[in-house]
Scaffold this active site. Structure first.
Site, PDB file in Angstrom:
ATOM      1  N   ASP A  27      -2.887  -6.993  -4.477  1.00 26.12           N
ATOM      2  CA  ASP A  27      -4.054  -6.797  -3.618  1.00 26.12           C
ATOM      3  C   ASP A  27      -3.842  -7.729  -2.429  1.00 26.12           C
ATOM      4  O   ASP A  27      -3.961  -8.958  -2.566  1.00 26.12           O
ATOM      5  CB  ASP A  27      -5.330  -7.164  -4.387  1.00 26.12           C
ATOM      6  CG  ASP A  27      -6.580  -7.083  -3.519  1.00 26.12           C
ATOM      7  OD1 ASP A  27      -6.452  -6.963  -2.280  1.00 26.12           O
ATOM      8  OD2 ASP A  27      -7.689  -7.160  -4.075  1.00 26.12           O
ATOM      9  N   VAL A  28      -3.526  -7.161  -1.271  1.00 18.51           N
ATOM     10  CA  VAL A  28      -3.107  -7.998  -0.138  1.00 18.51           C
ATOM     11  C   VAL A  28      -4.224  -8.924   0.345  1.00 18.51           C
ATOM     12  O   VAL A  28      -3.954  -9.881   1.069  1.00 18.51           O
ATOM     13  CB  VAL A  28      -2.581  -7.142   1.051  1.00 18.51           C
ATOM     14  CG1 VAL A  28      -1.316  -6.389   0.653  1.00 18.51           C
ATOM     15  CG2 VAL A  28      -3.653  -6.204   1.584  1.00 18.51           C
TER      16      VAL A  28
ATOM     17  N   ALA B 149     -11.319  -3.845  15.236  1.00 18.76           N
ATOM     18  CA  ALA B 149     -11.162  -5.298  15.380  1.00 18.76           C
ATOM     19  C   ALA B 149      -9.983  -5.786  14.540  1.00 18.76           C
ATOM     20  O   ALA B 149      -9.173  -6.602  14.996  1.00 18.76           O
ATOM     21  CB  ALA B 149     -12.453  -6.007  14.953  1.00 18.76           C
ATOM     22  N   ALA B 150      -9.880  -5.278  13.319  1.00 14.78           N
ATOM     23  CA  ALA B 150      -8.770  -5.693  12.450  1.00 14.78           C
ATOM     24  C   ALA B 150      -7.429  -5.244  13.030  1.00 14.78           C
ATOM     25  O   ALA B 150      -6.468  -6.013  13.070  1.00 14.78           O
ATOM     26  CB  ALA B 150      -8.956  -5.111  11.043  1.00 14.78           C
ATOM     27  N   LYS B 151      -7.365  -4.008  13.495  1.00 13.45           N
ATOM     28  CA  LYS B 151      -6.092  -3.469  13.990  1.00 13.45           C
ATOM     29  C   LYS B 151      -5.681  -4.106  15.311  1.00 13.45           C
ATOM     30  O   LYS B 151      -4.490  -4.274  15.591  1.00 13.45           O
ATOM     31  CB  LYS B 151      -6.172  -1.944  14.113  1.00 13.45           C
ATOM     32  CG  LYS B 151      -6.325  -1.215  12.771  1.00 13.45           C
ATOM     33  CD  LYS B 151      -5.160  -1.484  11.847  1.00 13.45           C
ATOM     34  CE  LYS B 151      -5.167  -0.612  10.600  1.00 13.45           C
ATOM     35  NZ  LYS B 151      -4.041  -0.885   9.702  1.00 13.45           N
TER      36      LYS B 151
ATOM     37  N   ILE C 104      -2.190  10.901  11.332  1.00 14.76           N
ATOM     38  CA  ILE C 104      -1.164  11.232  10.347  1.00 14.76           C
ATOM     39  C   ILE C 104      -1.843  11.823   9.108  1.00 14.76           C
ATOM     40  O   ILE C 104      -2.886  11.326   8.672  1.00 14.76           O
ATOM     41  CB  ILE C 104      -0.360   9.967   9.951  1.00 14.76           C
ATOM     42  CG1 ILE C 104       0.158   9.204  11.189  1.00 14.76           C
ATOM     43  CG2 ILE C 104       0.775  10.313   8.999  1.00 14.76           C
ATOM     44  CD1 ILE C 104       1.197   9.895  12.024  1.00 14.76           C
TER      45      ILE C 104
ATOM     46  N   ARG D  95       0.960   5.756  -2.055  1.00 19.55           N
ATOM     47  CA  ARG D  95       0.710   7.093  -1.482  1.00 19.55           C
ATOM     48  C   ARG D  95       0.640   6.983   0.043  1.00 19.55           C
ATOM     49  O   ARG D  95       0.820   5.905   0.608  1.00 19.55           O
ATOM     50  CB  ARG D  95      -0.569   7.700  -2.050  1.00 19.55           C
ATOM     51  CG  ARG D  95      -1.825   6.893  -1.740  1.00 19.55           C
ATOM     52  CD  ARG D  95      -3.013   7.521  -2.460  1.00 19.55           C
ATOM     53  NE  ARG D  95      -4.198   6.698  -2.419  1.00 19.55           N
ATOM     54  CZ  ARG D  95      -5.134   6.761  -1.473  1.00 19.55           C
ATOM     55  NH1 ARG D  95      -4.997   7.607  -0.465  1.00 19.55           N
ATOM     56  NH2 ARG D  95      -6.205   5.993  -1.523  1.00 19.55           N
TER      57      ARG D  95
ATOM     58  N   SER E  80      -2.928   0.541  14.504  1.00 22.70           N
ATOM     59  CA  SER E  80      -3.452   1.915  14.618  1.00 22.70           C
ATOM     60  C   SER E  80      -3.750   2.199  16.083  1.00 22.70           C
ATOM     61  O   SER E  80      -4.100   1.276  16.840  1.00 22.70           O
ATOM     62  CB  SER E  80      -4.752   2.044  13.818  1.00 22.70           C
ATOM     63  OG  SER E  80      -5.419   3.244  14.152  1.00 22.70           O
TER      64      SER E  80
ATOM     65  N   GLY F  37       0.822  -1.219   0.000  1.00 19.98           N
ATOM     66  CA  GLY F  37       0.000   0.000   0.000  1.00 19.98           C
ATOM     67  C   GLY F  37       0.851   1.262   0.000  1.00 19.98           C
ATOM     68  O   GLY F  37       0.534   2.244   0.670  1.00 19.98           O
TER      69      GLY F  37
ATOM     70  N   TYR G 142     -12.648  -1.692  11.733  1.00 20.26           N
ATOM     71  CA  TYR G 142     -11.255  -1.219  11.705  1.00 20.26           C
ATOM     72  C   TYR G 142     -10.534  -1.551  13.018  1.00 20.26           C
ATOM     73  O   TYR G 142      -9.415  -2.073  13.020  1.00 20.26           O
ATOM     74  CB  TYR G 142     -11.286   0.294  11.460  1.00 20.26           C
ATOM     75  CG  TYR G 142      -9.947   0.943  11.241  1.00 20.26           C
ATOM     76  CD1 TYR G 142      -9.333   0.917   9.986  1.00 20.26           C
ATOM     77  CD2 TYR G 142      -9.304   1.627  12.268  1.00 20.26           C
ATOM     78  CE1 TYR G 142      -8.117   1.542   9.773  1.00 20.26           C
ATOM     79  CE2 TYR G 142      -8.079   2.252  12.067  1.00 20.26           C
ATOM     80  CZ  TYR G 142      -7.492   2.208  10.821  1.00 20.26           C
ATOM     81  OH  TYR G 142      -6.275   2.826  10.612  1.00 20.26           O
TER      82      TYR G 142
HETATM   83  P1  NAP Z   1      -4.182   5.864   2.400  1.00 15.29           P
HETATM   84  O1  NAP Z   1      -3.673   7.247   2.192  1.00 15.29           O
HETATM   85  O2  NAP Z   1      -5.620   5.589   2.121  1.00 15.29           O
HETATM   86  O3  NAP Z   1      -3.254   4.844   1.590  1.00 15.29           O
HETATM   87  C1  NAP Z   1      -3.497   3.468   1.638  1.00 15.29           C
HETATM   88  C2  NAP Z   1      -2.860   2.808   0.438  1.00 15.29           C
HETATM   89  O4  NAP Z   1      -3.177   1.394   0.501  1.00 15.29           O
HETATM   90  C3  NAP Z   1      -3.435   3.326  -0.879  1.00 15.29           C
HETATM   91  O5  NAP Z   1      -2.422   3.479  -1.830  1.00 15.29           O
HETATM   92  C4  NAP Z   1      -4.417   2.241  -1.275  1.00 15.29           C
HETATM   93  O6  NAP Z   1      -4.661   2.120  -2.652  1.00 15.29           O
HETATM   94  C5  NAP Z   1      -3.690   1.008  -0.768  1.00 15.29           C
HETATM   95  N1  NAP Z   1      -4.589  -0.141  -0.664  1.00 15.29           N
HETATM   96  C6  NAP Z   1      -5.922  -0.155  -0.388  1.00 15.29           C
HETATM   97  N2  NAP Z   1      -6.390  -1.412  -0.436  1.00 15.29           N
HETATM   98  C7  NAP Z   1      -5.345  -2.212  -0.752  1.00 15.29           C
HETATM   99  C8  NAP Z   1      -5.209  -3.605  -0.980  1.00 15.29           C
HETATM  100  N3  NAP Z   1      -6.252  -4.439  -0.902  1.00 15.29           N
HETATM  101  N4  NAP Z   1      -3.972  -4.092  -1.295  1.00 15.29           N
HETATM  102  C9  NAP Z   1      -2.917  -3.264  -1.408  1.00 15.29           C
HETATM  103  N5  NAP Z   1      -2.995  -1.931  -1.228  1.00 15.29           N
HETATM  104  C10 NAP Z   1      -4.190  -1.419  -0.906  1.00 15.29           C
HETATM  105  O7  NAP Z   1      -3.982   5.408   3.925  1.00 15.29           O
HETATM  106  P2  NAP Z   1      -2.869   5.847   4.994  1.00 15.29           P
HETATM  107  O8  NAP Z   1      -3.458   6.901   5.843  1.00 15.29           O
HETATM  108  O9  NAP Z   1      -1.588   6.073   4.315  1.00 15.29           O
HETATM  109  O10 NAP Z   1      -2.823   4.526   5.887  1.00 15.29           O
HETATM  110  C11 NAP Z   1      -1.785   3.565   5.745  1.00 15.29           C
HETATM  111  C12 NAP Z   1      -1.886   2.591   6.904  1.00 15.29           C
HETATM  112  O11 NAP Z   1      -1.764   3.293   8.146  1.00 15.29           O
HETATM  113  C13 NAP Z   1      -3.222   1.852   6.981  1.00 15.29           C
HETATM  114  O12 NAP Z   1      -3.014   0.531   7.418  1.00 15.29           O
HETATM  115  C14 NAP Z   1      -3.985   2.638   8.027  1.00 15.29           C
HETATM  116  O13 NAP Z   1      -4.985   1.874   8.650  1.00 15.29           O
HETATM  117  C15 NAP Z   1      -2.875   3.004   8.972  1.00 15.29           C
HETATM  118  N6  NAP Z   1      -3.143   4.167   9.839  1.00 15.29           N
HETATM  119  C16 NAP Z   1      -3.302   5.414   9.311  1.00 15.29           C
HETATM  120  C17 NAP Z   1      -3.496   6.496  10.171  1.00 15.29           C
HETATM  121  C18 NAP Z   1      -3.616   7.901   9.672  1.00 15.29           C
HETATM  122  O14 NAP Z   1      -3.773   8.801  10.511  1.00 15.29           O
HETATM  123  N7  NAP Z   1      -3.535   8.174   8.369  1.00 15.29           N
HETATM  124  C19 NAP Z   1      -3.571   6.288  11.546  1.00 15.29           C
HETATM  125  C20 NAP Z   1      -3.428   4.999  12.040  1.00 15.29           C
HETATM  126  C21 NAP Z   1      -3.202   3.942  11.171  1.00 15.29           C
HETATM  127  P3  NAP Z   1      -5.843   3.005  -3.369  1.00 15.29           P
HETATM  128  O15 NAP Z   1      -5.221   4.286  -3.699  1.00 15.29           O
HETATM  129  O16 NAP Z   1      -6.242   2.228  -4.559  1.00 15.29           O
HETATM  130  O17 NAP Z   1      -6.953   3.110  -2.385  1.00 15.29           O
END
Ligand code: NAP
Length: 246
Positions: A63-64, A156-158, A187, A16, A142, A13, A154
């Site tokens: 696709d994970v 439950a998964a985390k 973030i 971005r 998370s 993932g 979310y």
């Molecule tokens: P994001 O900006 O939405 O980026 C997620 C990336 O994962 C996107 O490029 C997305 O692709 C890709 N993705 C979605 N489904 C996928 C799949 N089935 N297989 C492979 N890639 C896939 O999210 P983020 O904020 O960077 O979050 C990254 C991680 O940090 C996640 O696990 C999230 O739960 C965790 N997290 C984030 C925050 C936060 O504040 N942002 C806080 C706690 C935890 P698409 O562009 O096609 O959707």
């Protein structure tokens, strides 16, 4: 010498958001990086951006939520770089709604990507890491694992990712493999900037440091856990959230 010189890392993932920030930092520390994402075009674009800054990077679609994709990602990494040292399970989605209104699709989608997806990638690489007696696995959980309104799927998964992390750490501790989890707080990525202003302000008010983190803040912590300096750190859960308490 850079701390990750000669290492090869997969970041799921990572086209971005936090994943791209992690990939950027790992590359700055000397690692060759596989940018992996569900959308191949986005992964290729991100890999080109890294390469333009001098990094050694390739793009591999995955696709994970599909085990066969995870296996292809691992094989593609060996084909591209000849080995694998570091796996960062970052791919994640959210489909927020109150539990009493949650659809089966929303539940399954989030569990399949955020929890089963982490298992799939670990399953694909573990036999290889065990045989080599070396590996660094870092899973993105998370701060929300402790429960958050509207995020039953979310959370439950985390929370599951934390149990998975500790189990993988214990099962493989004598095989030179460490497995740790990171809990980002709040973030700045599209996952968070898409939330309504009122909710954004509430979240920021919960951060003692008073500002929203950057993807690179997560990347820097992961770079340490992925390095040989962290060889005695395993089964840990690290918060990266400016002191945020949910
Ligand atoms: P994001 O900006 O939405 O980026 C997620 C990336 O994962 C996107 O490029 C997305 O692709 C890709 N993705 C979605 N489904 C996928 C799949 N089935 N297989 C492979 N890639 C896939 O999210 P983020 O904020 O960077 O979050 C990254 C991680 O940090 C996640 O696990 C999230 O739960 C965790 N997290 C984030 C925050 C936060 O504040 N942002 C806080 C706690 C935890 P698409 O562009 O096609 O959707």
């Amino acid at each position: 010498m850079k701390s990750l010189e000669g290492k090869v890392a997969i970041v799921t993932g990572s086209a971005r958001g936090i994943g791209f920030g992690i990939a950027k930092v790992l590359a700055e520390k000397g690692a060759s990086v596989v940018i992996s994402d569900v959308r191949e075009d986005a992964a290729k674009e991100a890999a080109e951006e890294l390469k333009a800054s001098g990094a050694n990077a390739v793009a591999i679609a995955c696709d994970v939520s599909k085990l066969e994709d995870a296996e292809k990602l691992f094989q593609g990494t060996l084909d591209a770089f000849g080995k694998l040292d570091i796996l960062v399970n970052n791919a994640g989605i959210n489909k927020d709604m109150m539990a009493h209104k949650m659809t089966e699709d929303a539940w399954n989608a989030v569990i399949n990507v955020n929890l089963t997806g982490v298992y799939h990638c670990i399953r694909a690489v573990l036999p290889y890491m065990r045989e080599r007696n070396y590996g660094r696995i870092i899973n993105i959980s998370s701060a929300g694992w402790q429960g958050n309104i509207g995020q039953a799927n979310y959370a439950a998964a985390k929370a599951g990712v934390i149990g998975l992390t500790k189990t993988i750490a214990k099962e493989n501790a004598k095989k030179g493999i460490t497995c740790n989890a990171i809990c980002p707080g709040f973030i700045e990525t599209t996952m968070t900037t898409s939330i309504p202003e009122k909710a954004w302000n509430i979240m920021v008010s919960k951060i003692p440091m008073g500002y929203v983190g950057k993807p690179e803040d997560v990347g820097k912590t992961i770079a340490f856990l992925a390095s040989d300096e962290a060889s005695y750190v395993t089964a840990e859960v690290w918060n990266v959230g400016g002191g945020m308490v949910l």
